[in-house]
Motif scaffolding. Structure first.
Motif, short mmCIF file in Angstrom:
data_model
loop_
_atom_site.label_atom_id
_atom_site.label_comp_id
_atom_site.label_asym_id
_atom_site.label_seq_id
_atom_site.Cartn_x
_atom_site.Cartn_y
_atom_site.Cartn_z
N ALA A 1 0.83 -1.20 0.00
CA ALA A 1 0.00 0.00 0.00
C ALA A 1 0.86 1.25 0.00
O ALA A 1 1.95 1.29 0.59
CB ALA A 1 -0.91 0.00 1.22
N GLU A 2 0.39 2.27 -0.70
CA GLU A 2 1.09 3.55 -0.74
C GLU A 2 1.19 4.14 0.66
O GLU A 2 0.21 4.15 1.41
CB GLU A 2 0.35 4.52 -1.66
N LYS A 3 2.37 4.65 1.02
CA LYS A 3 2.56 5.25 2.33
C LYS A 3 2.30 6.75 2.25
O LYS A 3 2.85 7.43 1.38
CB LYS A 3 3.98 4.99 2.86
N ILE A 4 1.48 7.24 3.18
CA ILE A 4 1.17 8.66 3.25
C ILE A 4 1.35 9.11 4.69
O ILE A 4 0.79 8.49 5.61
CB ILE A 4 -0.27 8.96 2.79
N LEU A 5 2.12 10.15 4.89
CA LEU A 5 2.32 10.74 6.20
C LEU A 5 1.63 12.10 6.22
O LEU A 5 1.98 12.99 5.43
CB LEU A 5 3.82 10.90 6.50
N VAL A 6 0.64 12.25 7.07
CA VAL A 6 -0.17 13.47 7.12
C VAL A 6 0.09 14.18 8.44
O VAL A 6 0.05 13.57 9.51
CB VAL A 6 -1.67 13.16 6.97
N THR A 7 0.36 15.48 8.37
CA THR A 7 0.58 16.29 9.56
C THR A 7 -0.40 17.45 9.60
O THR A 7 -0.74 18.02 8.56
CB THR A 7 2.01 16.85 9.61
N ASP A 8 -0.87 17.78 10.78
CA ASP A 8 -1.68 18.98 11.00
C ASP A 8 -0.85 19.97 11.81
O ASP A 8 -0.20 19.58 12.79
CB ASP A 8 -2.96 18.65 11.78
N ALA A 9 -0.88 21.24 11.43
CA ALA A 9 -0.15 22.27 12.15
C ALA A 9 -0.46 22.19 13.64
O ALA A 9 -1.62 22.00 14.04
CB ALA A 9 -0.48 23.64 11.60
N LEU A 10 0.57 22.35 14.47
CA LEU A 10 0.41 22.20 15.91
C LEU A 10 -0.25 23.43 16.53
O LEU A 10 0.26 24.54 16.39
CB LEU A 10 1.79 22.00 16.57
N PRO A 11 -1.37 23.26 17.22
CA PRO A 11 -1.99 24.42 17.89
C PRO A 11 -1.23 24.78 19.16
O PRO A 11 -0.73 23.91 19.87
CB PRO A 11 -3.40 23.90 18.22
N LEU B 1 4.34 13.05 1.82
CA LEU B 1 4.20 13.89 3.01
C LEU B 1 3.22 15.01 2.71
O LEU B 1 3.43 15.81 1.79
CB LEU B 1 5.55 14.46 3.43
N VAL B 2 2.13 15.08 3.49
CA VAL B 2 1.08 16.08 3.28
C VAL B 2 0.96 16.93 4.55
O VAL B 2 0.67 16.39 5.62
CB VAL B 2 -0.27 15.42 2.96
N ASN B 3 1.19 18.24 4.42
CA ASN B 3 1.13 19.16 5.56
C ASN B 3 -0.13 20.03 5.47
O ASN B 3 -0.25 20.83 4.55
CB ASN B 3 2.34 20.08 5.59
N PHE B 4 -1.06 19.86 6.43
CA PHE B 4 -2.24 20.72 6.49
C PHE B 4 -1.95 21.89 7.44
O PHE B 4 -1.45 21.69 8.55
CB PHE B 4 -3.47 19.94 6.98
N LEU B 5 -2.30 23.11 7.00
CA LEU B 5 -1.99 24.30 7.78
C LEU B 5 -2.81 25.48 7.31
O LEU B 5 -3.47 25.42 6.27
CB LEU B 5 -0.50 24.63 7.64
N GLY B 6 -2.77 26.56 8.07
CA GLY B 6 -3.40 27.81 7.69
C GLY B 6 -2.42 28.68 6.93
O GLY B 6 -1.20 28.46 6.96
N ILE C 1 1.11 20.76 0.19
CA ILE C 1 0.88 21.73 1.27
C ILE C 1 -0.46 22.42 0.99
O ILE C 1 -0.50 23.54 0.47
CB ILE C 1 2.03 22.75 1.37
N PRO C 2 -1.56 21.75 1.30
CA PRO C 2 -2.89 22.32 1.02
C PRO C 2 -3.29 23.35 2.07
O PRO C 2 -4.19 23.14 2.88
CB PRO C 2 -3.80 21.10 1.04
N ALA C 3 -2.59 24.49 2.07
CA ALA C 3 -2.88 25.54 3.05
C ALA C 3 -4.23 26.17 2.79
O ALA C 3 -4.62 26.36 1.63
CB ALA C 3 -1.78 26.60 3.01
N ASN C 4 -4.93 26.49 3.85
CA ASN C 4 -6.24 27.12 3.74
C ASN C 4 -6.20 28.55 4.26
O ASN C 4 -5.30 28.93 5.01
CB ASN C 4 -7.29 26.31 4.51
N GLU C 5 -7.19 29.32 3.84
CA GLU C 5 -7.30 30.71 4.28
C GLU C 5 -7.97 30.74 5.66
O GLU C 5 -8.07 29.73 6.34
CB GLU C 5 -8.11 31.50 3.25
N PHE C 6 -8.46 31.90 6.08
CA PHE C 6 -9.00 32.05 7.43
C PHE C 6 -10.53 31.99 7.44
O PHE C 6 -11.19 32.19 6.42
CB PHE C 6 -8.57 33.38 8.03
N LEU C 7 -11.07 31.73 8.61
CA LEU C 7 -12.52 31.70 8.82
C LEU C 7 -12.92 32.92 9.65
O LEU C 7 -12.35 33.18 10.70
CB LEU C 7 -12.93 30.43 9.57
#
Length: 687
Positions: free
Chosen positions: A2-12, A289-294, A321-327
């Protein structure tokens, strides 16, 4: 394999509770992506943790009269518990104050130090003689040298947005010092980022599939020119530099923060009984490697972190690096100090997780800032979750329970309409999955709504309430098709609505758990015939007006709680609410004029701002506006626009701005300038 994927969420930061702004931009899209990838059968590890170091932590601890360690240990379980209750569960959720992180960060520093990535420089720094200590930038306030605001911080002026050094402030002061402050020299370690510019630019240029906002943000930094970055600071809380001559200095949070992903993965590997297993991901060039962040973290993850990885030489670089804008909240910028926020733990007391998960997914700030309103939340719950999905499910299962003794009927012969519906249902995983693969959560919601609407139309068109009397075989085929749709719907909705999907799975009498299914194997299942369905319940309850009105009334109220758990100060919205009436006299005070654009150019270091030179009658003036996403400078010259001519001057990113132009937004958030239909005399009043 299986394909290996490492996903991280920015640390609050572990200095307070989480609000839905944290969730919408980082943790929810990361969780949705991971849930989808696991249904695809891929080898996914999802890590995050709390960011325990830095000035934000020490300042909050001092306000509460406790140590930084006591503060982060207080909020860590609050943050983790709220995330888990919201359906966001990590393989490992760590803390950067733990020994394994300090060890990881120091080892990384040593590797880069051996490779000559740092140099030591003497720099001026604010010093407090009374306390015999150097002060970190955010401990210092003063008058901004650019706009004159007397509340500028030592790192940035919030009034004009200018990045500052504390030594630039006029009349610097600090709450932690009784006496006057001085400027004294101090030695600090700098990361040699400037020498990495060409290599980083070449790497970014290969990421043509990345979001435009991420690429443009990075390009702004390259255009301005990368400079070496300090990695040490004088603070007694943080990861100590592992060299004798740096006694009393700790690593800047930007340097060790992203290494929290590595230490969290190491901690996970230890818990798995295989301490070296983290290397299968971080040291594997085939791992994604996928980094989720603002968007406020783009520079750290797309420039600084990759530069550190390149210099180290062994670690995998980010693939996405699928960065998102603000809410925003109810049309205003989210503010924890004014209690203008929706706190996650408080929401979960009043509502189940899935309606908010769905609402935030529907308005996900993927390409622009988005706006959460309680009325929209109510409408999406009532009109989409309840009236589209809940209605279809309830009608299907109730009909089977009432007229087929609670057993899924044999379909008999399928009609052309049945086959068309089954074909569309069978294609739903591909359509929805394509959105998840490309980080388009809003697109996935639109596909789900389209499927739900199609299911309801099919049910209505087939009219089983009639065919149960006139053609029972036809009625059986209709309901069999509907159950097939329910089964597929449960799987494809589960990344966004995991709790509701599992309830739906059980209501339909399906075996196992919905999160144990394989996305690519959710085909039409002929073996469903003859199976009993489960106990039927309302999948989505409607929310009444008075419930929503109570939530709106809590915003900005002094008797609610702010992010550090203390009573917030009385806070009112920064300006008039939408639809609040103003007098005609107040409106007349606004001087609207026609202006000619005579020159335009980008503001260096930004991806949205343009500097416009205007002619308003005989007067020439300059304004700064965030219209770059919709207009190139060369297309603006010669246009006529409407400007507010009597607005107080401001300094934006170090550039003077005297006025404001009027613009609307299209459906994609791009600006549309407002101007006259025919050319008129420059300087003419707009009335």
């Amino acid at each position: 394999m299986a394909e290996k994927i490492l996903v991280t969420d920015a640390l609050p930061y572990a200095n307070g509770k989480l609000h839905i702004g944290h969730i919408a931009g980082v943790h929810l899209p990361g969780n949705i992506y991971v849930r989808y990838q696991r249904l695809k059968g891929r080898d996914v590890v999802h890590v995050s943790g709390s960011d325990d170091h830095g000035v934000a932590i020490t300042l909050a601890a001092e306000k509460q009269g406790i140590t930084p360690k006591e503060l982060v240990d207080k909020y860590y379980p609050v943050i983790q518990g709220a995330l888990e209750d919201f359906g966001i569960v990590y393989d490992n959720f760590s803390q950067t104050s733990r020994p394994i992180h300090h060890e990881t960060a120091r080892d990384y520093f040593r590797r880069l130090d051996e490779k000559g990535c740092f140099d030591v420089r003497e720099v001026d720094q604010i010093y407090c003689p009374a306390n015999n200590r150097f002060l970190p930038d955010r401990y210092v306030e003063g008058t901004c040298p650019h706009c004159g605001s007397d509340r500028a911080r030592g790192d940035q002026c919030e009034a004009c947005g200018t990045i500052l050094d504390a030594t630039q402030l006029i009349n610097p002061r600090s709450d932690v010092c009784k006496g006057s402050l001085e400027v004294r020299p101090a030695n600090h370690w700098y990361f040699k980022l400037a020498r990495m510019s060409a290599r980083l630019q070449a790497w970014i240029d290969t990421k043509t599939h990345w979001k435009v906002n991420v690429r443009n943000y990075c390009q702004g930094w390259f255009n301005e020119g990368l400079s070496d970055r300090p990695i040490s600071r004088d603070l007694d809380w943080g990861v100590e530099l592992p060299i004798e001559e740096a006694v009393g200095k700790v690593m800047y949070v930007w340097f060790e923060n992203t290494l929290g992903y590595v230490s969290s993965t190491r901690e996970w590997a230890v818990a798995q009984g295989d301490p070296d297993r983290w290397k299968d991901y971080w040291l594997n060039p085939d791992c994604k490697l996928v980094n989720f962040l603002g968007k406020d973290n783009i520079v750290f993850h797309a420039i600084l972190w990759p530069a550190m990885i390149m210099e180290h030489g062994d670690f995998v670089l980010p693939s996405e690096i699928p960065a998102n804008e603000f809410l925003n909240i109810e049309g205003q910028k989210l503010s924890t100090s004014r209690n203008w926020a929706v706190w996650l733990d408080e929401y979960l007391v009043d509502f189940p997780p899935d309606p908010m998960r769905y609402c935030l997914a529907s308005i996900s700030p993927e390409t622009k800032d988005s706006d959460f309103t309680w009325k929209d939340f109510q409408a999406r719950n009532n009109n989409e979750l309840a009236d589209i999905f809940g209605n279809f499910v309830n009608r299907t299962l109730t009909f089977i329970n009432r007229y087929f003794d609670g057993v899924i009927p044999e379909p008999g012969t399928f009609s052309p309409e049945d086959r068309e519906m089954l074909s569309s249902v069978a294609g739903a995983p591909e359509r929805v999955g394509a959105c998840f693969e490309s980080f388009q959560v809003r697109g996935a919601v639109r596909e789900l709504i389209a499927l739900g609407n199609q299911c309801n139309r099919y049910f209505n068109d087939q009219a089983p309430w009639n065919t149960r009397k006139t053609d029972r075989a036809r009625c059986a085929a209709t309901l069999h098709v509907c159950v097939q749709a329910v089964r597929v719907l449960a799987v494809v909705m589960s990344p966004i609505l995991p709790f509701s999907a599992e309830r739906l799975w059980k209501m339909a009498g399906l075996e196992g758990r919905v999160d144990e299914q394989l996305w690519d194997e959710i085909e039409i299942d002929a073996s469903l015939s003859g199976r009993p369905i489960g106990e039927i319940e309302i999948l989505f309850h409607k929310i009444e007006d008075n419930t929503i009105d109570a939530q709106i009334a809590r915003l900005g109220r002094s008797d609610d709680r702010k992010d550090d758990g203390t009573a917030s100060e009385e806070a009112k919205p920064a300006g008039p609410e939408r639809n609040e009436l103003v007098s005609i006299d107040a409106f007349r005070e606004i001087d609207l004029r026609i202006a000619d654009i005579v020159a335009a150019e980008p503001v260096p270091g930004t991806d949205r701002l343009l500097r416009l030179q205007l002619r308003i009658g005989a007067e020439e003036r300059q304004i700064v506006s965030g219209i770059a996403p919709g207009y190139t400078p060369e297309k603006l010259v010669g246009r006529q626009i409407v400007v507010v001519a009597n607005l107080e001057p401001a300094t934006i990113r170090g550039v003077d701005s005297r006025g404001m132009l009027l613009a609307a937004e299209d459906d994609d958030g791009a600006p549309i300038l407002l101007g006259p239909d025919v050319r008129v005399q420059s300087g003419s009043s707009v009335t």
